[in-house]
Scaffold this motif. Structure first.
Motif, mmCIF file in Angstrom:
data_model
loop_
_atom_site.group_PDB
_atom_site.id
_atom_site.type_symbol
_atom_site.label_atom_id
_atom_site.label_comp_id
_atom_site.label_asym_id
_atom_site.label_seq_id
_atom_site.Cartn_x
_atom_site.Cartn_y
_atom_site.Cartn_z
ATOM 1 N N GLN A 138 0.823 -1.206 0.000
ATOM 2 C CA GLN A 138 0.000 0.000 0.000
ATOM 3 C C GLN A 138 0.862 1.262 0.000
ATOM 4 O O GLN A 138 0.563 2.238 -0.697
ATOM 5 C CB GLN A 138 -0.929 -0.012 1.222
ATOM 6 N N ILE A 139 1.939 1.236 0.773
ATOM 7 C CA ILE A 139 2.818 2.409 0.814
ATOM 8 C C ILE A 139 3.502 2.619 -0.533
ATOM 9 O O ILE A 139 3.648 3.755 -1.017
ATOM 10 C CB ILE A 139 3.848 2.246 1.949
ATOM 11 N N LYS A 140 3.939 1.514 -1.169
ATOM 12 C CA LYS A 140 4.544 1.642 -2.496
ATOM 13 C C LYS A 140 3.549 2.211 -3.505
ATOM 14 O O LYS A 140 3.901 3.060 -4.339
ATOM 15 C CB LYS A 140 5.045 0.275 -2.967
ATOM 16 N N MET A 141 2.298 1.750 -3.415
ATOM 17 C CA MET A 141 1.284 2.273 -4.329
ATOM 18 C C MET A 141 1.050 3.765 -4.095
ATOM 19 O O MET A 141 0.917 4.548 -5.052
ATOM 20 C CB MET A 141 -0.020 1.488 -4.137
ATOM 21 N N CYS A 142 1.028 4.163 -2.823
ATOM 22 C CA CYS A 142 0.861 5.590 -2.521
ATOM 23 C C CYS A 142 2.040 6.405 -3.046
ATOM 24 O O CYS A 142 1.866 7.512 -3.580
ATOM 25 C CB CYS A 142 0.703 5.781 -1.014
ATOM 26 N N ASN A 143 3.250 5.851 -2.913
ATOM 27 C CA ASN A 143 4.425 6.562 -3.436
ATOM 28 C C ASN A 143 4.368 6.697 -4.954
ATOM 29 O O ASN A 143 4.710 7.749 -5.512
ATOM 30 C CB ASN A 143 5.697 5.828 -3.019
ATOM 31 N N MET A 144 3.930 5.626 -5.620
ATOM 32 C CA MET A 144 3.812 5.698 -7.075
ATOM 33 C C MET A 144 2.787 6.749 -7.494
ATOM 34 O O MET A 144 3.021 7.541 -8.419
ATOM 35 C CB MET A 144 3.422 4.324 -7.631
ATOM 36 N N ARG A 145 1.653 6.782 -6.800
ATOM 37 C CA ARG A 145 0.643 7.784 -7.126
ATOM 38 C C ARG A 145 1.155 9.195 -6.858
ATOM 39 O O ARG A 145 0.895 10.125 -7.636
ATOM 40 C CB ARG A 145 -0.626 7.519 -6.313
ATOM 41 N N ALA A 146 1.894 9.352 -5.770
ATOM 42 C CA ALA A 146 2.438 10.679 -5.469
ATOM 43 C C ALA A 146 3.448 11.111 -6.532
ATOM 44 O O ALA A 146 3.480 12.285 -6.943
ATOM 45 C CB ALA A 146 3.089 10.664 -4.088
ATOM 46 N N LYS A 147 4.277 10.160 -7.002
ATOM 47 C CA LYS A 147 5.236 10.499 -8.059
ATOM 48 C C LYS A 147 4.527 10.876 -9.354
ATOM 49 O O LYS A 147 4.919 11.824 -10.046
ATOM 50 C CB LYS A 147 6.172 9.316 -8.298
ATOM 51 N N ILE A 148 3.471 10.128 -9.682
ATOM 52 C CA ILE A 148 2.720 10.454 -10.902
ATOM 53 C C ILE A 148 2.104 11.841 -10.800
ATOM 54 O O ILE A 148 2.164 12.655 -11.742
ATOM 55 C CB ILE A 148 1.642 9.385 -11.155
ATOM 56 N N LEU A 149 1.524 12.140 -9.640
ATOM 57 C CA LEU A 149 0.944 13.472 -9.452
ATOM 58 C C LEU A 149 2.012 14.556 -9.515
ATOM 59 O O LEU A 149 1.794 15.636 -10.082
ATOM 60 C CB LEU A 149 0.210 13.529 -8.114
ATOM 61 N N GLN A 150 3.174 14.270 -8.950
ATOM 62 C CA GLN A 150 4.251 15.255 -8.991
ATOM 63 C C GLN A 150 4.711 15.508 -10.424
ATOM 64 O O GLN A 150 4.939 16.661 -10.821
ATOM 65 C CB GLN A 150 5.414 14.762 -8.131
#
Length: 292
Positions: A138-150
């Motif tokens: 879940q944390i990895k998925m959140c990091n991926m989403r945050a990177k995409i948004l960034q």
């Protein structure tokens, strides 16, 4: 078939045999074997029918002998205490076997311990379904989403900078609708970031609750071990006092036996000096001493 021809009839027959017997039947067998493997893998961790029958007979026998109460009785006993099923299930209070015995009338300590152990096993099974590995995913998925948004924010910012630094003949941003699109993009970003923040907060809160429950369980176990150690220490001290008393009694008895073996049952003669008596008592292994 004779009217059609031998070649066409043979072709149709062998085609039918190959299609039906070899292909379709093999497909059916493959489907059946796949379903059988799935059911077998699930059934390997389930309780067998003989074990279930023996468990039912054991429960019936204990219930008839008034040595067991039904699980529904335990449920209703705690439901009467909380007055609400949701409140009872949401309670974080620690329950010990002694609490079960006090709360449920007719419940034996053996059944209380067995029920608590089964409940702990079920809870551990449910907790193992969402563990550290799932939290990491879940944390990895959140990091991926945050990177995409960034990356999207950087792309939008660079596009806006290019538009702002473009040539003068370009129309104003208000004509292109960039202001409204920028506001819409910012709102979408805020919504996405807020959703991610809520998800991360929910995951962290769940993990904190799980760790707190584990910590409470460890504290209870440490408290029980401390009480057992104190009880064992008190028992050892009592045994040590009894051993000291027994040792003192044995020393007195041995001394009395030595004096009796030296002087005999009668009274020693008057001419025996104190020094000679002490010398005789100090050497009891020389045999019987003649009094003169």
């Amino acid at each position: 078939m004779s009217s059609v021809g031998r070649v066409l009839a043979g072709t149709w027959l062998w085609g039918f045999v190959l299609l039906v017997d070899l292909v379709l039947l093999n497909m059916v067998l493959a489907i059946l074997m796949d379903a059988y493997g799935a059911v077998k893998s699930h059934a390997s961790v389930m309780t067998t029918v003989p074990h279930q029958i023996s468990e039912m007979l054991r429960r019936r026998r204990l219930t008839r002998e008034k040595k067991r109460v039904r699980l529904s009785d335990i449920w209703f006993a705690y439901l009467n205490k909380f007055k609400d099923a949701e409140e009872m299930l949401a309670s974080q209070a620690m329950v010990m076997p002694e609490d079960l015995v006090k709360q449920v009338p007719g419940l034996q300590m053996a059944q209380a311990k067995r029920t608590m152990s089964h409940a702990m096993m079920q809870q551990d099974d449910n907790d193992s379904r969402y563990g550290v590995h799932q939290m990491g995913l879940q944390i990895k998925m959140c990091n991926m989403r945050a990177k995409i948004l960034q990356e999207e924010v950087l792309a939008i910012r660079s596009a806006l900078e290019e538009v702002r630094l473009a040539a003068e003949p370009l129309p104003s941003p208000s004509h292109l609708g960039l202001k409204e699109s920028t506001v819409r993009i910012v709102e979408i970003l805020k919504t996405s970031v807020g959703g991610l923040r809520d998800q991360v907060d929910g995951v962290l809160q769940d993990e904190m609750q799980i760790h707190e429950m584990r910590q409470y369980q460890l504290q209870d176990e440490q408290r029980a071990m401390r009480l057992c150690a104190q009880d064992a220490k008190a028992k050892l001290k009592a045994m040590l006092r009894r051993l000291e008393g027994l040792s003192t009694t044995l020393e007195k008895h041995v001394t009395k036996e030595q004096v009796t073996s030296v002087f005999g049952n009668g009274r020693p003669q008057e001419g025996v000096s104190l020094a000679r008596s002490l010398a005789v008592c100090s050497e009891p292994t020389r045999g019987q001493v003649t009094m003169s």
